[in-house]
Every structure is written in structure tokens, then in C-alpha cells.
Design an enzyme around this catalytic site. Structure first.
Site, mmCIF file in Angstrom:
data_model
loop_
_atom_site.group_PDB
_atom_site.id
_atom_site.type_symbol
_atom_site.label_atom_id
_atom_site.label_comp_id
_atom_site.label_asym_id
_atom_site.label_seq_id
_atom_site.Cartn_x
_atom_site.Cartn_y
_atom_site.Cartn_z
ATOM 1 C CG ASP A 13 6.476 -3.555 7.330
ATOM 2 O OD1 ASP A 13 6.496 -2.461 6.739
ATOM 3 O OD2 ASP A 13 7.454 -4.006 7.966
ATOM 4 C CE LYS A 16 0.598 1.330 9.067
ATOM 5 N NZ LYS A 16 1.494 0.170 9.199
ATOM 6 N N GLY A 40 6.792 2.566 4.362
ATOM 7 C CA GLY A 40 6.666 2.273 2.936
ATOM 8 C C GLY A 40 5.260 1.783 2.681
ATOM 9 C CG HIS A 41 2.236 3.811 3.071
ATOM 10 N ND1 HIS A 41 1.762 3.149 4.165
ATOM 11 C CD2 HIS A 41 2.730 4.983 3.516
ATOM 12 C CE1 HIS A 41 1.953 3.895 5.234
ATOM 13 N NE2 HIS A 41 2.542 5.012 4.877
ATOM 14 C CD GLN A 226 6.827 4.282 11.040
ATOM 15 O OE1 GLN A 226 6.256 5.263 11.487
ATOM 16 N NE2 GLN A 226 7.439 4.291 9.870
#
Ligand code: IMP
Length: 432
Positions: A13, A16, A40-41, A226
Site C-alpha cells: 500500500d 505503487k 489493490g491499485h 505488496q
């Protein structure tokens, strides 16, 4: 040499997604090499806000081919849903390729993830519940189903016996150990056939595509998921994910030799967060921690869980830099610290009257470590949305400089907000 790895340097988180979207403008390929839809992006650009989990964050640039590499695990329903949503919003998904070696997260993996977590009781890892861990277990256990297998899922002599073997094994565990409902082999096979048909346009051997791109000296962005502190080998085991988010994972997760990776970009948030169980030495249980969480809206993109927040941990950061060999750093979410009277950086740990400069291996030891803080003056003038170095307050630059000094790697990019334009380029990392 053309490959640049973007690596989560903390507990995930780090932001990225935005950085990959930003750097992808200079690249022809964006390739994901590890993790699954536990990630999650979030990307915000002129087309709007997008939150996704599997499709590489370079998909918005028309010159970019996006590849989901062999080291990733895919949940076909999640991937198909993301493809559909992107298409509905006018994004061209014909530039997406999925390695035929990518492992599939099957419905029994998702079920087992939940059952195993429940059985762990008080020592639960706090997984995202997406079946990622059990899918990697089957990969290593050599009973996994790969994306390429989905293309022959209707075959009764090749695919079916393999699926039957693993379903029998999983059902025995689900019914005997957990007293759960067994899965139907026929229904699972039918789902695999359907997934194979729908994903067929995307699935192929992707290693040759990557190798040719390298031979042509095109720019490749290797998109990490991650963070290093969640790496199955190098993270705070057992409170880790089941893949290798550190740079070594990029070679295995794409089938590329290490020497082609010339840039290793470590993405750090200006403070620390962690979601799930496990040690976070600088965690703040007070109003400051809550202020960071609320300002930064530190809630998981994948699970919505509140993230644990704390000051920047330079001990963990140095370790992360050593594992990955960072050549550049990116500092994200600096704006979240705007307006604090002072900001702290953990420069060492105290344990049993001794000072530790190195990250201990065992989480039981790390749990007992107390941070040793250095306090720096905060800044009143906002950094939010600033897009040039001279626009940043002197004290914010001093904070960034201290982080650079403690890690020993230059900060080449500072992110001051979620949008592409909210970016300060200190030194360009990738030449077009
Ligand atoms: P899993 O990857 O779902 O098995 O979860 C294992 C651990 O990694 C848990 O503590 C999760 O919260 C954490 N984790 C997995 N993916 C992410 C991520 O993308 N960001 C932050 N934490 C993650």
C-alpha cells in the site's frame, strides 16, 4: 538495459499504482510478476478513478503492452470483471496478455483461505481472504491449475484427471478437517471451461514477448505488488503473503535474468502502514495514528480494513534497501504529514537495554522492540499537489533528505497527491 522494477519497500500500500501509471508513460511494457487480487491499485488520471487488483497499472497508456506474468496468481472471475469494467470505460484491453504459466485461484482456494484463517484463531495472519496463499501452496505442491490448462479444460484425458485428483484432496480436507461442504468436480470443470473460453484471447506464452522486448531494448516496467516486509522469505514471517514481492521475485515471476534489471525503484510511503496481523514497531495507538489514518484514508482497497499507522521506520527501510538493492527511491503521500508540529523517524530499536540497528528475524523479538525516534520539525506550508522541487517547504525537503541519508539511496521522485500531475521529479529515472 531496459527493465525497471517498482518495488513496495514497506508493508504494501505504498502507492505503487500511481507511480507505475506515472512511469509507464516512458515505457512500452508493464509487467506484473507476483501476488494476486490481494493487491489493490488505485490510479487516477484524465479518464477518472480506477481501483483494480490484477490488471497492470500501465493499461491506460496506448503504447503500453501489459503482461500478467507467470509469478502472479489469478482469480479468473476477478480478472474478467476488471477487463469488462475497463472496456466499459473505453480502455483498450487488447494490449493485455496473461502468461499461460500463471496459476489460477480456484474456488476451493478461497474457501480454504477462510477456513485456515478461522482455525488459526488468535494468531490469524489477517489475510485478504482471496485464496492467494492456498493457490501458491498448490503451485509449489505441484497440483495447481495454470491459465494454460484452462484452454484444455474440456479434455477428459489430460485436464480432468488432474482436476479430479486435486478436488478429491481438497474435499477430504474441507469435509474431514473443517466439516465443510465438498466441491462438485463437474461444476468446477464447467467453470474452468468457461474461464478458458473467455480468457483465451489473452492467454499465451509471455516469456518470448518479454525476451523480445528486452532484445529490442524497449523499456519494461516490472510492477511489484505488496511489499518487501510481506515477502514470504524476507518479510515478518509468518505474517507475510505467500509470494516474493521483493526484486528477486521479478526474475522468477517473469522468466528474466537479473542483469536486465538496471533500475530498482523502492517505493516508500512517508510514514508506515500495515494491514492484518504481525509486528509494526512504529505503530501509533494514539491521536496521531488516527489523524494519519483519517487524513490519508488508510483503509484497504481490497478489503476496506483500517490500516495500522505509524512513523517512518528507517531500520526496516534499510533492510528493505539491502534486500532489493534500490537504485532510486520514491517517497509517496508526503502531503499526509503536512501541518504536524513535528515528525518522527525511527532510527534504531531498543530491546532489553540494547540498541539494535538491524531488523531482527523473529517476529516475537520484533514485537518487543521499542522504536528510537529522531524528531524533526514539521512544516506549515502544504506540500499537497506541489509539482516542482522548489515548491516544497524547506522542512519537508529536510525530512526527505534525512530519509535518504538513513537509507543511503537518493529519492528521485516525490508524490504529493493521487493524481499524475501531483508529482515532483527530482531526477528522471527512465529515459523515454
Ligand atoms: P494474503 O496475501 O491475502 O495471504 O495476506 C497475507 C498478509 O499480507 C496479510 O497481512 C494481508 O493483509 C497482507 N497483504 C496482502 N496483500 C496486501 C496488499 O496489497 N497490501 C497490504 N497488505 C497486503
Amino acid at each position: 538495459m531496459p527493465a525497471f522494477a517498482v518495488i513496495g519497500a514497506q508493508w504494501g500500500d505504498e502507492g505503487k499504482g500511481k507511480i507505475v501509471d506515472y512511469l509507464a508513460q516512458h515505457c512500452q511494457y508493464v509487467v506484473r510478476f507476483s501476488g494476486g487480487n490481494n493487491a489493490g491499485h488505485t490510479v487516477i488520471n484524465e479518464m477518472g478513478e480506477f481501483a483494480f487488483h490484477l490488471v497492470p497499472s500501465g493499461i491506460f497508456w496506448p503504447q503500453v503492452t501489459c503482461i500478467v506474468g507467470n509469478g502472479v496468481v489469478i482469480d479468473p472471475d476477478v480478472l474478467l470483471d476488471e477487463i469488462r469494467k475497463l472496456q466499459e470505460r473505453g480502455v483498450d484491453t487488447s494490449r493485455l496478455l496473461i502468461s499461460d504459466r500463471t496459476h489460477v485461484i480456484m474456488p476451493y482456494h478461497v474457501r480454504l483461505d477462510a477456513l485456515e484463517e478461522r482455525a488459526r484463531g488468535g494468531s490469524a495472519i489477517g489475510t485478504t481472504g482471496k485464496g492467494v496463499g492456498p493457490a501458491y501452496v498448490d503451485k509449489v505442491g505441484r497440483v495447481g491449475i495454470r491459465a494454460g490448462d484452462l484452454l484444455e479444460a474440456g479434455h477428459s484425458t489430460t485436464f480432468l484427471p488432474r482436476l479430479a485428483h486435486v478436488v478429491k484432496q481438497k474435499n477430504a480436507i474441507i469435509t474431514s478437517v473443517y466439516q465443510g461442504e465438498p466441491f462438485s468436480l463437474e461444476k468446477l470443470q464447467a467453470r474452468c471451461v468457461e474461464w478458458g473460453q473467455r480468457l483465451a484471447p489473452y492467454i499465451r506464452p509471455t516469456e518470448p514477448v518479454v525476451h523480445q522486448a528486452i532484445a529490442r531494448k524497449e523499456n519494461l516496467l516490472l510492477e511489484g505488488a505488496q511489499g518487501t516486509m510481506l515477502d514470504v522469505d524476507h518479510g515478518t514471517y509468518p505474517f507475510v503473503t505467500s509470494s516474493s514481492p521483493s526484486v528477486g521475485g521479478a526474475c522468477i515471476g517473469l522468466g528474466i535474468p537479473p542483469h536486465v534489471i538496471t533500475g530498482v525503484i523502492g517505493v516508500f510511503k512517508a510514514y508506515s502502514t500495515r494491514v492484518g496481523g504481525g509486528p509494526l514497531p512504529t505503530e501509533l495507538h494514539d491521536a496521531t495514528g488516527e489523524a494519519i489514518r483519517q487524513r490519508a484514508w488508510e483503509y484497504g482497497t481490497t478489503t476496506g480494513r483500517p490500516r495500522r499507522c505509524g512513523w517512518f521506520d528507517a531500520v526496516a527501510a534499510r533492510y528493505s534497501a539491502a534486500v532489493n538493492g534500490f537504485t532510486s527511491l520514491v517517497l509517496t503521500r508526503l502531503d499526509v504529514l503536512d501541518g504536524f508540529p513535528s515528525v518522527k523517524v525511527c532510527v534504531a530499536y531498543r530491546l532489553d537495554g540494547k540498541t539494535l540497528n538491524q531488523l531482527p528475524t523473529n517476529t516475537s523479538v520484533l514485537d518487543r522492540c521499542q522504536p528510537v525516534y529522531e524528531e524533526l520539525p514539521g512544516w506549515d506550508q502544504p506540500t499537497a499537489s506541489v509539482n516542482h522541487r522548489a515548491g516544497l517547504p524547506e522542512r519537508a525537503l529536510r525530512y526527505a533528505a534525512r530519509i535518504e541519508e538513513l537509507i543511503g539511496v537518493p529519492i528521485d521522485l516525490i508524490s504529493t497527491g493521487p493524481r499524475r500531475e501531483e508529482t515532483v521529479v527530482v531526477r528522471p529515472m527512465i529515459k523515454a
